[in-house]
Design an enzyme around this catalytic site. Structure first.
Site, PDB file in Angstrom:
ATOM      1  N   LYS A 128       4.945  -4.881  11.618  1.00 41.29           N
ATOM      2  CA  LYS A 128       5.288  -4.768  10.436  1.00 41.29           C
ATOM      3  C   LYS A 128       6.141  -5.952  10.120  1.00 41.29           C
ATOM      4  O   LYS A 128       6.641  -6.663  10.804  1.00 41.29           O
ATOM      5  CB  LYS A 128       6.207  -3.668  10.005  1.00 41.29           C
ATOM      6  CG  LYS A 128       6.171  -3.254   8.561  1.00 41.29           C
ATOM      7  CD  LYS A 128       5.100  -2.157   8.291  1.00 41.29           C
ATOM      8  CE  LYS A 128       5.227  -2.046   6.755  1.00 41.29           C
ATOM      9  NZ  LYS A 128       4.133  -1.108   6.155  1.00 41.29           N
ATOM     10  N   ASP A 168       2.202  -4.284   1.485  1.00 40.38           N
ATOM     11  CA  ASP A 168       2.887  -2.988   1.293  1.00 40.38           C
ATOM     12  C   ASP A 168       3.864  -3.141  -0.069  1.00 40.38           C
ATOM     13  O   ASP A 168       3.340  -3.678  -1.052  1.00 40.38           O
ATOM     14  CB  ASP A 168       4.000  -3.008   2.566  1.00 40.38           C
ATOM     15  CG  ASP A 168       4.638  -1.629   2.590  1.00 40.38           C
ATOM     16  OD1 ASP A 168       4.019  -0.588   2.941  1.00 40.38           O
ATOM     17  OD2 ASP A 168       5.914  -1.630   2.643  1.00 40.38           O
TER      18      ASP A 168
HETATM   19  P1  NAP Z   1       4.011  -0.375  -4.651  1.00 40.49           P
HETATM   20  O1  NAP Z   1       2.843  -0.723  -5.063  1.00 40.49           O
HETATM   21  O2  NAP Z   1       5.246  -1.643  -4.559  1.00 40.49           O
HETATM   22  O3  NAP Z   1       4.963   0.788  -5.301  1.00 40.49           O
HETATM   23  C1  NAP Z   1       6.384   1.547  -4.928  1.00 40.49           C
HETATM   24  C2  NAP Z   1       6.530   2.314  -5.725  1.00 40.49           C
HETATM   25  O4  NAP Z   1       7.732   3.148  -5.492  1.00 40.49           O
HETATM   26  C3  NAP Z   1       6.991   1.701  -7.268  1.00 40.49           C
HETATM   27  O5  NAP Z   1       6.566   2.736  -8.141  1.00 40.49           O
HETATM   28  C4  NAP Z   1       8.466   1.574  -7.191  1.00 40.49           C
HETATM   29  O6  NAP Z   1       8.972   1.762  -8.258  1.00 40.49           O
HETATM   30  C5  NAP Z   1       8.698   2.654  -6.346  1.00 40.49           C
HETATM   31  N1  NAP Z   1       9.908   2.452  -5.451  1.00 40.49           N
HETATM   32  C6  NAP Z   1      10.207   1.400  -4.697  1.00 40.49           C
HETATM   33  N2  NAP Z   1      11.485   1.445  -4.454  1.00 40.49           N
HETATM   34  C7  NAP Z   1      11.866   2.615  -4.754  1.00 40.49           C
HETATM   35  C8  NAP Z   1      13.131   3.094  -4.327  1.00 40.49           C
HETATM   36  N3  NAP Z   1      14.079   2.684  -3.789  1.00 40.49           N
HETATM   37  N4  NAP Z   1      13.395   4.489  -5.144  1.00 40.49           N
HETATM   38  C9  NAP Z   1      12.458   5.001  -5.938  1.00 40.49           C
HETATM   39  N5  NAP Z   1      11.280   4.612  -6.100  1.00 40.49           N
HETATM   40  C10 NAP Z   1      10.982   3.309  -5.368  1.00 40.49           C
HETATM   41  O7  NAP Z   1       4.036   0.143  -2.900  1.00 40.49           O
HETATM   42  P2  NAP Z   1       2.914   1.120  -2.478  1.00 40.49           P
HETATM   43  O8  NAP Z   1       2.156   0.082  -1.795  1.00 40.49           O
HETATM   44  O9  NAP Z   1       2.443   1.943  -3.358  1.00 40.49           O
HETATM   45  O10 NAP Z   1       3.941   1.803  -1.394  1.00 40.49           O
HETATM   46  C11 NAP Z   1       4.416   2.780  -1.316  1.00 40.49           C
HETATM   47  C12 NAP Z   1       4.782   3.427  -0.044  1.00 40.49           C
HETATM   48  O11 NAP Z   1       3.661   4.151   0.568  1.00 40.49           O
HETATM   49  C13 NAP Z   1       5.867   2.741   0.743  1.00 40.49           C
HETATM   50  O12 NAP Z   1       6.760   3.825   1.731  1.00 40.49           O
HETATM   51  C14 NAP Z   1       4.694   1.994   1.478  1.00 40.49           C
HETATM   52  O13 NAP Z   1       5.162   1.721   2.932  1.00 40.49           O
HETATM   53  C15 NAP Z   1       3.853   3.086   2.010  1.00 40.49           C
HETATM   54  N6  NAP Z   1       2.184   3.024   2.370  1.00 40.49           N
HETATM   55  C16 NAP Z   1       1.724   2.170   1.715  1.00 40.49           C
HETATM   56  C17 NAP Z   1       0.524   1.700   2.030  1.00 40.49           C
HETATM   57  C18 NAP Z   1      -0.659   0.610   1.092  1.00 40.49           C
HETATM   58  O14 NAP Z   1      -1.609   0.649   1.518  1.00 40.49           O
HETATM   59  N7  NAP Z   1      -0.193   0.173  -0.060  1.00 40.49           N
HETATM   60  C19 NAP Z   1      -0.324   2.352   3.186  1.00 40.49           C
HETATM   61  C20 NAP Z   1       0.646   3.207   3.753  1.00 40.49           C
HETATM   62  C21 NAP Z   1       1.877   3.685   3.381  1.00 40.49           C
HETATM   63  P3  NAP Z   1       9.106   0.215  -9.075  1.00 40.49           P
HETATM   64  O15 NAP Z   1       8.053  -0.069  -9.922  1.00 40.49           O
HETATM   65  O16 NAP Z   1      10.469   0.567  -9.864  1.00 40.49           O
HETATM   66  O17 NAP Z   1       9.631  -0.840  -7.992  1.00 40.49           O
END
Ligand code: NAP
Length: 448
Positions: A128, A168
């Site tokens: 990571k 991510d």
């Molecule tokens: P993303 O597209 O950047 O979206 C993150 C979302 O969470 C946004 O709506 C963001 O709001 C919100 N957020 C971020 N920080 C926050 C906080 N401190 N408190 C409340 N809301 C918050 O990211 P993502 O890819 O969807 O990832 C979301 C989660 O899934 C993470 O934990 C990531 O590690 C996990 N994940 C992602 C993947 C993948 O393929 N993308 C795979 C496995 C796990 P804002 O718009 O206000 O920033």
């Protein structure tokens, strides 16, 4: 030394060696507690110091990222790459750009990633990385300059047979594009497989964008079906409105559920008629706006400031898809009180350890992130396969493979739980199933 003493002694050592790394220590504690019964069956693992090795990353790189903003001012961020475990394949795991990023968070994510990747059944190790850079409010040019500065250092440590980063939080198609372009330029190569999550015109996989959200819903659906239930006519709350949340909402709606709330880091919206996903996509993906703008088009919806309150919205199924630590013990109790019967984690470690205990103690169907959100990395591994073959599968082919992988992860986690006497506890089951494959590989390789 018996299993319990062994696990405790390793945890004590990890705690002593990594003071103040709370996220990492929480993740280690959660996994280690589940693994106790494994050592009763495998005393040779104790002999081989397996847990001591598995809890220590193979390599941690931290570096300076200097770049120049649009005002001509020099900015300095900190970059990380943690190469946690390569026993079953090259390091694989996303890059996170968010102001909260620090070594503890990247280590916790890399540690979790090792077992998650193992669960996919594909040959990928755990890693990571990321930076405390905040892409929010930056111009495209600033993001590009940052990505290039970040990659100028990261390129020393990655490669398609060594370590393959992906996106991510804060790292989407735009950032991956800039980093991919720069890597190939400065290395004077055309290394298709060095990053995943690429655009479709230059080596990306169909279905990768949707994979984590869709995969989460496929996994949850397996869990529901096993309990004689389904998404049909169920009220669902999905936190976040990023990549994972958006495609989880899409698949839930396809399967007949009604998503009534979602959020961003400022607050959450509730629309009892069902969230209009096209509008969310327009706001978050096209305009990069705020979730409260939903009310401009749907004035009957409600907006509440602050993201934690979303768990007070009554629902049958809750899918936390925003970030780590977003669902605490109080929120878990509210969900249980409101009659929520299933929770599955799209985000990484969104529920605190105490919250998970509340779910388990109350017989809530609980899908831990390690298993439930593995669809993203599984599809990334499928992207690597396609890059190696110089070939592309159709969306339907990828989606079919994803569905099968998620069903297998559910079955393997459940079977491991049952085999070790933990019934429906998928936290224990997924930790054990993920760990065993890594452990077997490490045993085969000797002390390296
Ligand atoms: P993303 O597209 O950047 O979206 C993150 C979302 O969470 C946004 O709506 C963001 O709001 C919100 N957020 C971020 N920080 C926050 C906080 N401190 N408190 C409340 N809301 C918050 O990211 P993502 O890819 O969807 O990832 C979301 C989660 O899934 C993470 O934990 C990531 O590690 C996990 N994940 C992602 C993947 C993948 O393929 N993308 C795979 C496995 C796990 P804002 O718009 O206000 O920033």
């Amino acid at each position: 030394m018996n299993s319990k003493e062994y696990v405790q002694s390793v945890y004590n050592q990890v705690e002593k060696r990594n003071p103040n790394e709370t996220e990492f220590l929480d993740a280690v504690k959660e996994v280690l507690t589940s693994l106790e019964p494994v050592f009763d069956n495998h005393p040779e693992y104790i002999e081989a110091g397996l847990l001591e090795r598995v809890t220590e990353p193979e390599r941690v790189v931290s570096f300076r990222v200097p770049w120049v903003d649009d005002q001509g001012k020099v900015q300095v961020n900190r970059g990380f790459r943690v190469q946690f475990n390569s026993a079953i394949g090259p390091y694989k795991g996303g890059l996170r750009f968010h102001p909260s990023v620090n070594q503890s968070i990247i280590k916790f994510l890399g540690f979790e990633q090792t077992f998650k990747n193992s669960l996919t059944g594909l040959p990928i190790g755990g890693g990571k990385g990321g930076s405390d850079f905040d892409p929010k409010g930056k111009s495209d040019n600033e993001v590009m300059r940052f990505c290039q500065a970040f990659m100028s250092e990261l390129q020393k440590y990655i490669g398609s047979d060594l370590d393959i980063p992906a996106g991510d939080i804060g790292v989407g198609a735009r950032e991956i594009g800039y980093m991919f372009g720069y890597y190939n330029k400065i290395k004077n190569v055309r290394e298709q497989g060095v990053l995943t999550g690429k655009g479709l015109t230059y080596g990306g996989s169909l279905g990768r964008t949707q994979a984590t959200g869709y995969g989460l819903v496929y996994f949850t659906n397996e869990m529901l079906q096993d309990a004689g239930k389904s998404f049909r006519h169920q009220r669902v709350v999905v936190s976040g409105s990023g990549n994972v949340a958006i495609y989880a909402i899409e698949k839930v709606q396809e399967l007949g559920g009604t998503v009534v709330a979602c959020s961003d880091s400022d607050g959450y919206i509730v629309d009892d008629n069902g969230i209009q996903l096209d509008l969310i996509k327009e706001i978050k993906l096209v305009r990069r706006g705020r979730i409260k703008e939903y009310l401009e088009k749907v004035p009957t919806a409600k907006y509440v400031e602050g993201f934690t309150g979303i768990w007070s919205v009554k629902c049958d199924i809750a899918l936390p898809c925003a970030t780590q630590g977003e669902l605490d013990v109080e929120a878990a109790k509210v969900l249980v009180k409101n009659g929520t019967y299933a929770v599955a984690e799209g985000a990484n470690m969104p529920s605190s350890l105490e919250a998970i205990k509340v779910f388990i103690d109350n017989d809530i169907l609980f899908g831990p992130g390690k298993a439930a959100n593995a669809g993203g990395v599984a599809c990334s591994a499928l992207e690597m396969s396609q890059n190696s073959m110089r070939y592309s599968w159709t969306f339907e082919e990828v989606d079919e493979k994803l569905k099968r992988i998620m069903a297998d992860i559910y079955t393997n986690s459940k079977e491991a739980a049952v085999e070790y006497g933990y019934d429906n506890n998928l936290v224990v089951g997924s930790n054990i199933a993920g760990f065993l494959k890594v452990a077997e590989s490490m045993m085969a390789h000797g002390i390296v």
